[in-house]
Write a protein that holds these residues in place. Sequence first.
Motif, short mmCIF file in Angstrom:
data_model
loop_
_atom_site.label_atom_id
_atom_site.label_comp_id
_atom_site.label_asym_id
_atom_site.label_seq_id
_atom_site.Cartn_x
_atom_site.Cartn_y
_atom_site.Cartn_z
N UNK A 40 0.81 -1.22 0.00
CA UNK A 40 0.00 0.00 0.00
C UNK A 40 0.85 1.28 0.00
N UNK A 41 2.16 1.14 -0.07
CA UNK A 41 3.03 2.32 -0.17
C UNK A 41 2.79 3.07 -1.48
N UNK A 74 10.63 -8.55 -7.01
CA UNK A 74 9.28 -8.16 -7.45
C UNK A 74 8.33 -7.91 -6.29
N UNK A 75 8.56 -8.55 -5.17
CA UNK A 75 7.66 -8.40 -4.02
C UNK A 75 7.77 -6.99 -3.42
N UNK A 76 6.63 -6.35 -3.10
CA UNK A 76 6.69 -5.01 -2.49
C UNK A 76 7.50 -4.96 -1.20
N UNK A 77 7.47 -6.04 -0.41
CA UNK A 77 8.22 -6.08 0.85
C UNK A 77 9.73 -6.06 0.59
N UNK A 137 0.68 3.25 -6.67
CA UNK A 137 0.63 2.32 -5.54
C UNK A 137 1.68 1.24 -5.80
N UNK A 138 2.50 0.95 -4.81
CA UNK A 138 3.61 0.00 -4.99
C UNK A 138 3.12 -1.38 -5.40
N UNK A 143 2.78 -5.76 -9.46
CA UNK A 143 2.00 -6.65 -10.33
C UNK A 143 2.43 -6.46 -11.78
N UNK A 144 2.65 -5.20 -12.20
CA UNK A 144 3.02 -4.92 -13.59
C UNK A 144 4.42 -5.43 -13.94
N UNK A 145 5.26 -5.69 -12.92
CA UNK A 145 6.62 -6.18 -13.21
C UNK A 145 6.79 -7.66 -12.88
#
Length: 204
Positions: A40-41, A74-77, A137-138, A143-145
Amino acid sequence: MTFDRVVVIDCRAHLLGRLASLVAKEVLSGQKVVLVRCEELNISGELFRNKLKWEAFLRKRTAYNPKRGPFHFRSPADFTRRVIRGMIPHKTQRGAAAMRHLHCFVGIPFRFQKIKRVVLPSALRITHLRPGRKFTRLGDLAVSIGWKYSEVVKKLETKRKLRGKADFKAKKATALLRKKSVSQAAKEIKKQAQVLQAYKYPVN
């Protein structure tokens, strides 16, 4: 930020760079920090522009053996962790120790669901990005990458919110019942209540 045993930060609607700089400073001072809901960043600028930046970063690799890095998470974390790592001297002993104080998660894992979560006002998008400006939104960028777990996280977050509502409803009902019981037994516990009030202990 005050020094606590562990600080859990809810990343929702924070700007990535501002949050990262504050967190980097805290972990270097020895504070243990947990970041939840990294998906959600927000990043300033539209999705297309940020994707172009990512693709430029993706071209950076070891020419003779790409397996040696750099690694493109790829993961937001993991993405968030790498941004913070860039603000820390992570190759030194002090920097490595600071990185051990940092944990990043997508969604909110079960063990952090009942711990108080905080926000950082000086990193919130609403206070630092001019109204009308585009932002990304991160989670959408991830998701796009190629991040594949967006739907799984969404389902788990829906379940968590429903469970949280039920818990809050039960807690509210228990508090109301306790208040009613105390008021009914006010005469019987008058002496005890006076003693508790002398020590500034809430009777209700």
